[in-house]
Design an enzyme around this catalytic site. Structure first.
Site, short mmCIF file in Angstrom:
data_model
loop_
_atom_site.label_atom_id
_atom_site.label_comp_id
_atom_site.label_asym_id
_atom_site.label_seq_id
_atom_site.Cartn_x
_atom_site.Cartn_y
_atom_site.Cartn_z
N ARG A 79 0.81 -1.22 0.00
CA ARG A 79 0.00 0.00 0.00
C ARG A 79 0.84 1.28 0.00
NH1 ARG A 79 -3.55 -2.37 4.88
NH2 ARG A 79 -1.62 -3.57 5.08
N ASN B 78 0.57 2.27 6.81
CA ASN B 78 0.38 1.44 5.61
C ASN B 78 0.54 2.24 4.33
OD1 ASN B 78 -0.19 -0.80 7.20
ND2 ASN B 78 -2.36 -0.33 7.26
N ARG C 279 28.57 25.04 3.04
CA ARG C 279 28.50 23.67 2.54
C ARG C 279 29.44 22.73 3.27
NH1 ARG C 279 29.95 24.52 -3.33
NH2 ARG C 279 29.85 22.24 -3.35
N ALA D 68 33.96 42.44 -0.59
CA ALA D 68 32.77 42.04 -1.35
C ALA D 68 33.18 41.44 -2.69
CB ALA D 68 31.88 43.25 -1.58
#
Ligand code: UD1
Ligand code: CA
Length: 451
Positions: free
Chosen positions: A16, A227, A332, A379
């Site tokens: 299911r 289920n 990361r 920057a």
């Protein structure tokens, strides 16, 4: 104390779920489904623990507690047939047998303990755990007589319309007196569906007037069996709520638990605050007095004390104390930000160590790099770490000043207290305390000291 054996039924087909993988491995609040019954077993500390495996056994085995013995059920002919596989191993080894289902993750230890107490007080040969639920569809129904005595459990597929209207359902969790079980287990008849239903033992015990107890779980939520993916989402919501409650009671502020997604595996220190729309997943650890979110995602990341993560993503990153990140930055795998590092907006760090006090305010990519303490990254600075085939390292010393829009073409080194001019493309090493500027960057000649 009776010697207890616990058997987890985990061989079923999960049709299911409509999934290629076993439903027992679908994640629920960060752990595979099967991990929850396994944890319950560990809490019960039984004399024997056994798992019945079958469908996708190799995959399921990998998620099992190594303390559990395993038995293969092949083919899978129902829950009764599954428990029959345990008989040769357990017969004569224990006085009580508790059957848990691999797909029932929300059960609490206290409920099993209360059920076991009822079992022992009544001298029952069999105790089933039931619950009264709003929607009994799909579950076995508990049939009781006029005096409230349990008569049988009838499976949904075989229930009459009147029986289907019953809201008391069988959780599937059963506790047996072992001798009685071993005597009756082989006698389960084959059902109309061609399966051997464990639940048939209830009718058998009633018929021979052996004492049977149906212990009703006070919180019907606990006995939910997974289920379908609908059940999975419902269980996820319940577990997440439990995790949030546990954390709040332990001193974590969660502004809006319904829009905060925290895995069961995550740890958070006292007086930390989690703002809405935050996702804290996997082996994430957060220290004390942190502010996380809104709109942050942390996966398998370590965060120290007094950190601030605003609208950012951390994946396998390590942040020491007093680090602030965001908004809109991405730390990361292998990003290691030391004490007091500041990463502002649109920063990306991968496989790099930023020393204590490093500032990286705007639009930078730092990959495969080592940055010394108190260096300022202007920057738009970029480590050009990839030449199309290989990754190369950038090493920058302490208290360096990297001018805006510097390109660091790795492999390259910039010494302590060195500076780069705005827009420099650094292709050669820059010695300590010198200034490099231009494209490609050249080191500024020092005026000879006047004497
Ligand atoms: C079962 C019960 C039902 C109960 C419901 C509660 C039976 C016959 N029915 O139905 O009364 O209301 O659980 O959730 O027991 N399994 C095996 N081998 C098999 C078949 C199943 O190990 O051959 C395992 C499954 O992996 C699962 C558990 O037994 O962990 C239950 O099987 P499942 O098919 O989900 O039973 P339900 O139809 O939900
Ligand atoms: Ca089930």
């Amino acid at each position: 104390m009776n010697q207890l054996a616990v058997v987890i039924l985990a061989a079923g087909q999960s049709t299911r779920m409509r999934s290629k993988k076993s439903k027992l491995l679908h994640p629920l609040a960060g752990r595979p489904l099967i991990a929850y019954p396994m944890r319950l077993v560990a809490e019960l500390q039984p004399a024997q623990r056994l798992a019945i495996l079958g469908h996708l056994a190799t995959e399921v085995r990998a998620a099992l507690d190594p303390k559990a013995q395993e038995v293969l059920q092949e083919p899978q002919l129902g829950t009764g047939h599954a428990l029959q596989q345990a008989q040769p191993l357990l017969q004569g080894q224990c006085q009580e047998v508790l059957v848990l289902y691999g797909d029932t993750p929300l059960l609490r230890l206290e409920t099993i303990q209360a059920m076991r107490q009822a079992h022992q007080e009544h001298g029952a040969v069999l105790t089933l755990l039931s619950g009264i639920v709003p929607d009994p569809t799909g579950y076995g129904r508990v049939l009781r007589d006029a005096r409230g005595q349990v008569q049988a459990v009838v499976e949904d597929a075989e229930a009459s319309p009147e029986q289907r209207a019953i809201h008391e359902i069988n959780s599937g969790i059963l506790l047996f007196q072992a001798d009685w079980l071993w005597q009756h287990l082989p006698q389960i008849p084959r059902s109309l569906q061609g399966e051997y239903y464990l639940t048939d033992l209830i009718g058998m015990a009633v018929e021979e007037q052996a004492p049977v107890v149906a212990y009703t779980a006070p919180d019907p939520e606990e006995i939910m069996g997974i289920n379908t993916r609908l059940h999975l989402a419902q269980a996820e919501a319940i577990l997440r709520q439990r995790v949030a409650q546990r954390l709040m009671l332990a001193g974590v502020t969660i502004l809006d638990p319904t829009s905060t997604y925290i895995d069961d595996t995550v740890e958070i220190g006292r007086d930390s605050t989690i703002y809405p729309n935050s996702y804290l997943y996997g082996e994430t650890r957060i220290g004390e007095d942190c502010v996380i979110g809104p709109n942050s995602l942390l996966l398998d990341s370590q965060v120290g004390d007094r950190c601030r993560i605003l609208a950012s993503v951390l994946e396998q990153a390590l942040l020491e104390d007093e680090v602030d990140v965001g908004p809109f930055s991405h730390m990361r795998k292998g990003a290691h930000l030391a004490h007091g590092v500041h990463v502002g907006n649109f920063g990306e760090v991968k496989n790099a160590h930023l020393g204590p006090g490093v500032k990286m305010g705007h639009f930078s990519y730092i990959g495969d790099a080592e940055i010394g303490a108190e260096t300022n990254i202007g920057a738009g600075t970029i480590t050009c770490n990839y030449d199309g085939t290989q990754k190369h390292r950038t090493v920058i010393g302490k208290k360096a000043f990297i001018g805006s829009d510097t390109m660091l073409v790795a492999p390259v080194q910039v010494g302590d207290e060195a500076k780069t001019g705005a827009g420099a493309v650094v292709t050669h090493d820059v010695p300590p305390k010198t200034v490099a500027y231009g494209v490609p960057a050249r080191v500024q000649k020092k005026e000879p000291a006047a004497d």
